[in-house]
Design an enzyme around this catalytic site. Structure first.
Site, mmCIF file in Angstrom:
data_model
loop_
_atom_site.group_PDB
_atom_site.id
_atom_site.type_symbol
_atom_site.label_atom_id
_atom_site.label_comp_id
_atom_site.label_asym_id
_atom_site.label_seq_id
_atom_site.Cartn_x
_atom_site.Cartn_y
_atom_site.Cartn_z
ATOM 1 N N ASP A 92 0.968 -1.183 -0.114
ATOM 2 C CA ASP A 92 0.561 -0.232 0.235
ATOM 3 C C ASP A 92 1.129 1.100 0.045
ATOM 4 O O ASP A 92 2.200 1.566 1.006
ATOM 5 C CB ASP A 92 -0.490 0.440 1.422
ATOM 6 C CG ASP A 92 -2.161 1.421 1.636
ATOM 7 O OD1 ASP A 92 -1.827 1.886 0.655
ATOM 8 O OD2 ASP A 92 -2.947 0.980 1.733
ATOM 9 N N ASP A 271 -8.203 -6.604 0.389
ATOM 10 C CA ASP A 271 -8.152 -6.616 2.668
ATOM 11 C C ASP A 271 -8.054 -5.981 2.721
ATOM 12 O O ASP A 271 -9.872 -5.373 2.894
ATOM 13 C CB ASP A 271 -6.158 -6.164 1.765
ATOM 14 C CG ASP A 271 -6.630 -4.742 1.676
ATOM 15 O OD1 ASP A 271 -6.531 -4.545 3.081
ATOM 16 O OD2 ASP A 271 -6.886 -4.121 0.894
#
Length: 376
Positions: A92, A271
Site C-alpha cells: 500500500d 484486504d
C-alpha cells in the site's frame, strides 16, 4: 504480471481468474492478509502458508519507511528476504495512513508533509519518492499515491481531491517508467479510483484510471463509514468502468458478506484488518456465523472452533479452551483467533471461486450470507 480470466458468472459479474507474478500465482477472487509492518499480527509466515493458505500478503509503505527503513530493507534484499515470505506481496502506498494523521499533515501539490507517529519527525511523501520507497520494499504489486477523502465530504472537496489524485497518478506512472525494480523481478503499479460518494466523480475517476493502462486497478475510499448499500453501488459503478481484462482490487473491505457481495460485482482482490483485529477482541467468523468467544455460553462448549475449515488450529482447539484463554488474558488466544479468522476468510474466497467455476455463484452467495451474518 499477467491476469488470465478463466470464467465469468452468467447471473452476476463474479469472475474467477489467475494473477501470475514473479513470486507465484494468485487464484482470484482472493483475500490478502494485512501485514502492515512486514508481519501479519500474531501469525507466523509458516502459519500463513500452511494453515491459512494465504497466497499474497500486504506490507505498508508508511510504516516500513519509518521502521525499519529502506536502507535496512535494501541490505536484506527487499521485504521478501527480510520477512522470509517467498510468495507475492502487495504494498500500500501509505496514502491512507498519512491522511489518517489529519492533525499532523499538510497536503500540497508536491505531496504530503507529515509527522511520524513514532517520534514526531517531519517527512515528505511525493508520488515519486513513494514509488522509490515501494521499489526498495520490493512489492510485486505497488500502489499509486492517492488522497483518500473522508466520509462524508462535500462535492467540491471530493472533486478537488480526485483531481489531485489523478495528477499524482500521472507522476507515479511516469516515475515507474523512469525507474527499475531493484531485486531482479517485475513490479506492477495499480492506480486507485477515488471520487468520494459521488457517482459522476467515481465514473470519471475509473475512466481516467483505465486510460493509464496499468497491470491492474484498485478502488479506494470505500468502507470508510458510508452505508453498505452505497458502498456496493459505488464499487459496482467503479468496476463497470474498469477494464475487464485487468484485476480489480477493492481496498479495505471488509466483512465476509461484504466480500461475497463485491465478488458478485466483479471485484477480484480484497484486504482488511477486520479478521485479525476482531479476532484479537474475541470475535470469530465461522462457517456457521459470528461468535463472541468471550460469552459465557462457550465456557463448556468442547466442540472444535470450526470443523468446517481445513485448518489445523480451527479443528484442534475447542471453543471452551479458546474462551478460557481470552478470560485469562493469555496471549495464545490472540494467535489462535487470528489464525482461525484468516483461515476462514481464505476458505470463503476459495469456496466463492469454486462456485463461480461451477456456475452457481449467485444461489450459493444468497444462501451463505444469512448464515454468515447470524450471531451464534
Amino acid at each position: 504480471m499477467t491476469f488470465d480470466l478463466i470464467v465469468k458468472d452468467t447471473s452476476t459479474s463474479a469472475r474467477a481468474g489467475t494473477i501470475t507474478t514473479d513470486h507465484g500465482v494468485i487464484e482470484t477472487p482472493i483475500f490478502m492478509p494485512v501485514g502492515t509492518v512486514g508481519s501479519v499480527k500474531a501469525v507466523t509466515q509458516q502459519q500463513l502458508k500452511n494453515e491459512i493458505k494465504a497466497q499474497i500478503i500486504l506490507g505498508n509503505t508508511y510504516h516500513l519507511y519509518l521502521r525499519p527503513g529502506t536502507e535496512i530493507l535494501e541490505q536484506a534484499g527487499g521485504l521478501h528476504k527480510f520477512n522470509a515470505w517467498d510468495s507475492p506481496i502487495l504494498t500500500d502506498s501509505g496514502g491512507y495512513q498519512v491522511f489518517s494523521l489529519a492533525a499532523n499533515r499538510k497536503i500540497k501539490e508536491e505531496g504530503v508533509v507529515f509527522q511520524s507517529h513514532i517520534d514526531g519527525s517531519r517527512h515528505l511523501f511525493t508520488p515519486e519518492n513513494v514509488i522509490d520507497t515501494q521499489r526498495s520494499i520490493g512489492g510485486d504489486i505497488i500502489m499509486a499515491f492517492d488522497e483518500c477523502p473522508p466520509y462524508p465530504s462535500e462535492y467540491i472537496y471530493a472533486q478537488k481531491s480526485m483531481e489531485l489524485t489523478h495528477r499524482w497518478l500521472t507522476r507515479c506512472v511516469q516515475h515507474m517508467s523512469d525507474t527499475e525494480a531493484k531485486y531482479g523481478y517485475e513490479q506492477s503499479l495499480f492506480p486507485i479510483v477515488q471520487g468520494g460518494t459521488y457517482k459522476d466523480l467515481r465514473q470519471a475517476s475509473a475512466q481516467f484510471v483505465a486510460e493509464m493502462d496499468c497491470d491492474g486497478n484498485a478502488i479506494g475510499g470505500l468502507s470508510v463509514g458510508e452505508p453498505e448499500e452505497m458502498m456496493y453501488e459505488l464499487a459496482a459503478l467503479s468496476a463497470e468502468n474498469l477494464p475487464a481484462d485487468k484485476p480489480r482490487y477493492l481496498m479495505g473491505v471488509g466483512t465476509p458478506w461484504n466480500i461475497l457481495e463485491n465478488i458478485a460485482l466483479g471485484i477480484d482482490m480484497f484486504d482488511c484488518v477486520l479478521p485479525t483485529r476482531n479476532g484479537r477482541n474475541g470475535m470469530l467468523f465461522t462457517t456457521g456465523g459470528v461468535i463472541n468467544i468471550k460469552n459465557k455460553k462457550w465456557a463448556t462448549d468442547f466442540s472444535a472452533i470450526d470443523d468446517g475449515l481445513d485448518c489445523e488450529t480451527s479443528r484442534y482447539y475447542t471453543k471452551a479452551y479458546l474462551r478460557h484463554l481470552f478470560v485469562a488474558s493469555e496471549i495464545l488466544a490472540l494467535q489462535i483467533a487470528s489464525i482461525h479468522n484468516l483461515a476462514f476468510y481464505l476458505h470463503l474466497v476459495k469456496e466463492a471461486r469454486a462456485h463461480i467455476l461451477q456456475g452457481d455463484y449467485s444461489s450459493w452467495k444468497n444462501e451463505m450470507i444469512p448464515i454468515l451474518k447470524q450471531r451464534l
